[in-house]
Motif scaffolding. Structure first.
Motif, PDB file in Angstrom:
ATOM      1  N   TRP A  85      -5.128  19.171   8.111  1.00 32.32           N
ATOM      2  CA  TRP A  85      -3.664  19.153   8.038  1.00 32.32           C
ATOM      3  C   TRP A  85      -3.113  20.296   8.890  1.00 32.32           C
ATOM      4  O   TRP A  85      -2.149  20.130   9.633  1.00 32.32           O
ATOM      5  CB  TRP A  85      -3.213  19.253   6.592  1.00 32.32           C
ATOM      6  CG  TRP A  85      -1.746  19.108   6.343  1.00 32.32           C
ATOM      7  CD1 TRP A  85      -0.819  18.478   7.126  1.00 32.32           C
ATOM      8  CD2 TRP A  85      -1.037  19.596   5.209  1.00 32.32           C
ATOM      9  NE1 TRP A  85       0.426  18.540   6.543  1.00 32.32           N
ATOM     10  CE2 TRP A  85       0.323  19.220   5.358  1.00 32.32           C
ATOM     11  CE3 TRP A  85      -1.412  20.299   4.071  1.00 32.32           C
ATOM     12  CZ2 TRP A  85       1.296  19.548   4.418  1.00 32.32           C
ATOM     13  CZ3 TRP A  85      -0.443  20.617   3.126  1.00 32.32           C
ATOM     14  CH2 TRP A  85       0.896  20.245   3.311  1.00 32.32           C
ATOM     15  N   ARG A  88      -3.653  19.357  12.576  1.00 29.62           N
ATOM     16  CA  ARG A  88      -2.666  18.347  12.981  1.00 29.62           C
ATOM     17  C   ARG A  88      -1.267  18.958  13.105  1.00 29.62           C
ATOM     18  O   ARG A  88      -0.530  18.618  14.037  1.00 29.62           O
ATOM     19  CB  ARG A  88      -2.669  17.200  11.978  1.00 29.62           C
ATOM     20  CG  ARG A  88      -1.748  16.078  12.364  1.00 29.62           C
ATOM     21  CD  ARG A  88      -2.143  14.798  11.659  1.00 29.62           C
ATOM     22  NE  ARG A  88      -1.167  13.756  11.822  1.00 29.62           N
ATOM     23  CZ  ARG A  88      -1.035  13.008  12.921  1.00 29.62           C
ATOM     24  NH1 ARG A  88      -1.817  13.202  13.943  1.00 29.62           N
ATOM     25  NH2 ARG A  88      -0.134  12.058  12.973  1.00 29.62           N
ATOM     26  N   SER A  89      -0.926  19.847  12.190  1.00 30.39           N
ATOM     27  CA  SER A  89       0.407  20.465  12.216  1.00 30.39           C
ATOM     28  C   SER A  89       0.604  21.332  13.456  1.00 30.39           C
ATOM     29  O   SER A  89       1.677  21.335  14.054  1.00 30.39           O
ATOM     30  CB  SER A  89       0.627  21.304  10.958  1.00 30.39           C
ATOM     31  OG  SER A  89       0.626  20.487   9.817  1.00 30.39           O
ATOM     32  N   GLY A 110       4.336  21.042   8.071  1.00 33.26           N
ATOM     33  CA  GLY A 110       3.083  20.948   7.335  1.00 33.26           C
ATOM     34  C   GLY A 110       2.919  22.129   6.397  1.00 33.26           C
ATOM     35  O   GLY A 110       3.894  22.609   5.813  1.00 33.26           O
TER      36      GLY A 110
END
Length: 166
Positions: A85, A88-89, A110
């Motif tokens: 996460w 990806r953020s 995020g």
């Protein structure tokens, strides 16, 4: 035991491939690396975590303790999701190294919406949980102590690089 350690090792290898690709992107966009001196120690510490678990379990004949092992496995699984996460953020700004592209704003999406350095919370949690899956409590303690020292350095470097230090 070997299956989980192998999966984590493969995941780390994939992380390094992503980090290399992101480092190339950062360099192409004027990125500057900070804190190179502590990076080899960080790599050694994380390799030591995985090796330490294997050695401690074998040498001390550690047995799986369900009351600790299952929650530790759940925590280990959750932090893998949380780590990606973070990746990806941050997108191409994410890296295992401290590389800052000048002029880019701090991420506020995020997990960065709530924490300045969520990946370090993930590393601390994993450093405790992963060894405890196999009752390797000594490895958990040693990694956590060494990681606390390393994170003190790393956070100082990263905060200065990001202009967050006072």
């Amino acid at each position: 035991m070997l299956a989980l350690i192998t999966l984590i090792t493969v995941e780390r290898g994939f992380e390094l491939l992503v980090a290399r690709r992101h480092a190339r992107w950062a360099a192409a966009n004027g990125g500057v690396e900070y804190g190179r001196r502590h990076y080899p120690a960080m790599v050694a510490l994380h390799v030591g975590l995985l090796v330490g678990i294997l050695v401690e379990v074998a040498a001390a004949h550690r047995q799986f303790v369900p009351a600790v092992g299952w929650p530790a496995l759940a925590a280990t699984s959750l932090v893998q999701v949380a780590r990606w996460w973070c990746v990806r953020s941050l997108g191409p700004r994410w890296n295992t190294r401290v590389i800052v592209v000048p002029g880019m704003p701090l991420e506020t999406r995020g997990p960065y919406r709530w924490l300045r350095h969520p990946n370090y919370v993930i590393v601390v949690t994993e450093g405790l949980a992963l060894p405890l899956v196999y009752n390797a409590w000594l490895t958990a303690l040693l990694f956590t102590a060494a990681n606390a020292v390393l994170l003190a350095v790393r956070l100082q470097v990263e905060n200065r690089a990001l202009g967050l230090a006072s």
